[in-house]
Design an enzyme around this catalytic site. Structure first.
Site, PDB file in Angstrom:
ATOM      1  N   ARG A 266       0.837  -1.193   0.000  1.00 29.26           N
ATOM      2  CA  ARG A 266       0.000   0.000   0.000  1.00 29.26           C
ATOM      3  C   ARG A 266       0.876   1.249   0.000  1.00 29.26           C
ATOM      4  O   ARG A 266       1.967   1.244   0.589  1.00 29.26           O
ATOM      5  CB  ARG A 266      -0.934   0.006   1.214  1.00 29.26           C
ATOM      6  CG  ARG A 266      -1.955  -1.122   1.204  1.00 29.26           C
ATOM      7  CD  ARG A 266      -2.860  -1.098   2.419  1.00 29.26           C
ATOM      8  NE  ARG A 266      -3.846  -2.171   2.374  1.00 29.26           N
ATOM      9  CZ  ARG A 266      -3.647  -3.407   2.836  1.00 29.26           C
ATOM     10  NH1 ARG A 266      -2.487  -3.703   3.427  1.00 29.26           N
ATOM     11  NH2 ARG A 266      -4.588  -4.321   2.739  1.00 29.26           N
ATOM     12  N   LYS A 293      -2.935  -1.992   7.634  1.00 31.15           N
ATOM     13  CA  LYS A 293      -4.370  -1.779   7.669  1.00 31.15           C
ATOM     14  C   LYS A 293      -5.063  -2.795   8.562  1.00 31.15           C
ATOM     15  O   LYS A 293      -5.982  -2.468   9.308  1.00 31.15           O
ATOM     16  CB  LYS A 293      -4.938  -1.866   6.249  1.00 31.15           C
ATOM     17  CG  LYS A 293      -6.426  -1.602   6.146  1.00 31.15           C
ATOM     18  CD  LYS A 293      -6.883  -1.636   4.701  1.00 31.15           C
ATOM     19  CE  LYS A 293      -8.377  -1.352   4.599  1.00 31.15           C
ATOM     20  NZ  LYS A 293      -8.842  -1.380   3.192  1.00 31.15           N
ATOM     21  N   HIS A 356      -2.118   3.456  -5.718  1.00 34.17           N
ATOM     22  CA  HIS A 356      -2.665   2.200  -5.203  1.00 34.17           C
ATOM     23  C   HIS A 356      -2.818   1.165  -6.314  1.00 34.17           C
ATOM     24  O   HIS A 356      -2.970  -0.028  -6.052  1.00 34.17           O
ATOM     25  CB  HIS A 356      -4.024   2.474  -4.551  1.00 34.17           C
ATOM     26  CG  HIS A 356      -4.452   1.444  -3.555  1.00 34.17           C
ATOM     27  ND1 HIS A 356      -5.033   0.260  -3.928  1.00 34.17           N
ATOM     28  CD2 HIS A 356      -4.379   1.419  -2.205  1.00 34.17           C
ATOM     29  CE1 HIS A 356      -5.311  -0.455  -2.842  1.00 34.17           C
ATOM     30  NE2 HIS A 356      -4.919   0.223  -1.785  1.00 34.17           N
ATOM     31  N   ARG A 359      -1.038  -2.410  -6.760  1.00 27.60           N
ATOM     32  CA  ARG A 359      -1.539  -3.618  -6.108  1.00 27.60           C
ATOM     33  C   ARG A 359      -2.483  -4.380  -7.031  1.00 27.60           C
ATOM     34  O   ARG A 359      -2.369  -5.601  -7.175  1.00 27.60           O
ATOM     35  CB  ARG A 359      -2.255  -3.243  -4.798  1.00 27.60           C
ATOM     36  CG  ARG A 359      -1.301  -2.749  -3.726  1.00 27.60           C
ATOM     37  CD  ARG A 359      -2.020  -2.206  -2.511  1.00 27.60           C
ATOM     38  NE  ARG A 359      -2.865  -3.173  -1.839  1.00 27.60           N
ATOM     39  CZ  ARG A 359      -2.433  -4.146  -1.042  1.00 27.60           C
ATOM     40  NH1 ARG A 359      -1.123  -4.304  -0.847  1.00 27.60           N
ATOM     41  NH2 ARG A 359      -3.286  -4.963  -0.458  1.00 27.60           N
ATOM     42  N   HIS A 382      -4.332  -9.019   2.348  1.00 25.59           N
ATOM     43  CA  HIS A 382      -5.767  -8.781   2.380  1.00 25.59           C
ATOM     44  C   HIS A 382      -6.353  -9.330   3.667  1.00 25.59           C
ATOM     45  O   HIS A 382      -5.819 -10.281   4.253  1.00 25.59           O
ATOM     46  CB  HIS A 382      -6.451  -9.424   1.176  1.00 25.59           C
ATOM     47  CG  HIS A 382      -6.303  -8.619  -0.070  1.00 25.59           C
ATOM     48  ND1 HIS A 382      -6.504  -9.126  -1.336  1.00 25.59           N
ATOM     49  CD2 HIS A 382      -5.965  -7.306  -0.254  1.00 25.59           C
ATOM     50  CE1 HIS A 382      -6.311  -8.176  -2.239  1.00 25.59           C
ATOM     51  NE2 HIS A 382      -5.981  -7.071  -1.606  1.00 25.59           N
ATOM     52  N   TYR A 392      -0.409 -21.408   6.688  1.00 28.31           N
ATOM     53  CA  TYR A 392       0.857 -21.558   5.969  1.00 28.31           C
ATOM     54  C   TYR A 392       2.032 -20.884   6.668  1.00 28.31           C
ATOM     55  O   TYR A 392       2.956 -20.424   6.028  1.00 28.31           O
ATOM     56  CB  TYR A 392       0.719 -20.985   4.561  1.00 28.31           C
ATOM     57  CG  TYR A 392      -0.169 -21.807   3.664  1.00 28.31           C
ATOM     58  CD1 TYR A 392       0.305 -22.962   3.049  1.00 28.31           C
ATOM     59  CD2 TYR A 392      -1.478 -21.424   3.434  1.00 28.31           C
ATOM     60  CE1 TYR A 392      -0.516 -23.716   2.233  1.00 28.31           C
ATOM     61  CE2 TYR A 392      -2.305 -22.168   2.612  1.00 28.31           C
ATOM     62  CZ  TYR A 392      -1.825 -23.316   2.011  1.00 28.31           C
ATOM     63  OH  TYR A 392      -2.631 -24.053   1.203  1.00 28.31           O
TER      64      TYR A 392
END
Length: 422
Positions: A266, A293, A356, A359, A382, A392
């Site tokens: 970002r 975020k 942005h 992304r 996300h 993972y």
């Protein structure tokens, strides 16, 4: 006897007319001097002043104003406070107000309880501030600032001082209509969501029974939700990367552009990147949770090309705090418009590319190239990737992310070469 009675009646009628005309002062039974001289007698004493108002002197000598009145044939009483805090004149004013309510078929006792209840009830603004404060450790700082700003600008002036239980759907809708008058339709939708969260929080506290925002969304004016512009066609991406290579602006901005393309983080995360977050031994950039975020620490494997960008700029900014500082101070990050202005100077409009957009560019092309969706989403950080990171969280998974980032950097180089060969 009859004549005396007749004269007394006439005088009473005459006096009432004179009173109504303001010619004679009313006869009151109490004065401040009398009240001051009342002493406790060992029992409760009551001294009438007229119109239902009286002073009650307790056994201990306390002096309290009371009013006796009737509603639907039932005798009731009001309390106006203690003397001398409430003077005789003030008590009479309160009595007159109560009698006015009675003439309007309103029970002054009920009205008093209603006012007291509203004064004691928590107001919307207090609950809003409390809710935002509780979310501060969960929300990203930028999101918190956005919510606080919208509430302060649009919501609190509209009904912030109103008891939260008294806020109606019409109150909220009227506030949203004012936002829509500015043609800020998306903002109106977002503000409705913020208010709804606060009301739902109030429901959990038992302050309100339901969320008055729940049925308002259909009443908002529809808007086309715009996506942040991004270049996603391979041919155009190659041209973009060549344009970045040829950028004639500052080294810091050019490096930030390249780093944005290579890491697809970002814009705010890139602008606030610090040298202490870069591990050159592990080829890793670790972004602290407070900068993310989702408020979760994020690791960005660095490709050879990304490391070249850092090596190229380190002699110029490595002694300061930020990797990409503003030209005015090594200890302040590049401005929000730094990368965006560079894109505009390179000839890209707001409909073509945004800061942005790197992304979306990476997400689209990496998925088209067949890379695993879960890995891409995790690398994009996300919200839905929290579960993926938990599953993972192993060395081989991190190797897969390293491979993804290197493959992406190599692909960008390939697209540049293809464009040159055309």
């Amino acid at each position: 006897m009859t004549s005396r009675t007749s004269w007394g009646q006439k005088w009473g009628q005459m006096r009432q007319r004179m009173l109504r005309g303001g010619i004679l002062p009313p006869i009151n039974k109490l004065t401040e001097v009398k009240i001051k001289n009342f002493k406790p007698s060992g029992k409760i004493e009551r001294y009438a002043d007229g119109g239902g108002l009286y002073l009650e002197v307790s056994v201990a000598g306390g002096k309290h104003w009371r009013m006796k009145y009737r509603v639907d044939g039932k005798e009731k009483r009001l309390s106006f406070g203690a003397w001398p805090a409430v003077s005789l004149l003030e008590a009479r004013d309160k009595r007159d107000d109560a009698k006015r309510m009675l003439r309007e078929s309103r029970d002054p006792g009920t009205e008093k309880k209603k006012v007291k209840s509203e004064q004691e009830a928590p107001i919307f603004q207090d609950i809003g501030l409390e809710y935002v404060e509780k979310q501060r450790e969960v929300w990203a700082a930028s999101h918190t600032r956005t919510v606080e700003g919208r509430l302060k600008l649009d919501v609190y002036p509209a009904f912030g001082k109103k008891p939260i239980a008294a806020v109606t759907p019409q109150d909220v809708l009227a506030m949203l209509r004012k936002i829509e008058e500015r043609r800020a339709f998306e903002t109106a939708s977002r503000v409705l969501g913020f208010c709804s969260l606060i009301f739902k929080y109030a429901v959990t506290l038992g302050l309100v029974d339901t969320d008055p925002c729940r049925d308002l969304r259909p009443a908002l004016k529809p808007y086309a939700k715009g996506q942040l512009a991004a270049i996603t066609k391979p041919k155009e991406v190659g041209a973009l990367m060549l344009s970045i290579d040829d950028y004639k602006g500052s080294l810091v901005v050019r490096s930030a552009l390249l780093f944005s393309a290579l890491t697809f983080c970002r814009p705010g995360e890139i602008r606030h990147a610090e040298w202490v977050e870069i591990d050159f031994d592990e080829n890793m950039w670790t972004i602290p949770a407070e900068k993310m975020k989702g408020r979760v620490e994020h690791k960005v494997p660095l490709s050879r090309q990304a490391l070249d960008v850092l090596d190229g700029i380190r002699p110029y900014t490595g002694s300061g705090k930020y990797v990409f500082p503003t030209p005015r101070s090594a200890n302040r990050p590049l401005s929000e418009n730094g990368v965006l202005t560079a894109l505009r100077n390179m000839g890209y409009t707001k409909e073509q590319m945004t800061a942005h957009g790197f992304r979306s560019m990476a997400s689209t092309l990496l998925n088209e190239l067949g890379h695993r969706f879960d890995v891409i989403e995790a690398q994009l950080a996300h919200k839905g990737a929290d579960r993926i990171r938990a599953v993972y969280n192993r060395a081989e998974y991190m190797k897969e992310r390293h491979d993804l980032m290197q493959a992406w950097a190599d692909y960008l180089d390939e697209l540049k070469i293809r464009h040159l060969e055309r």
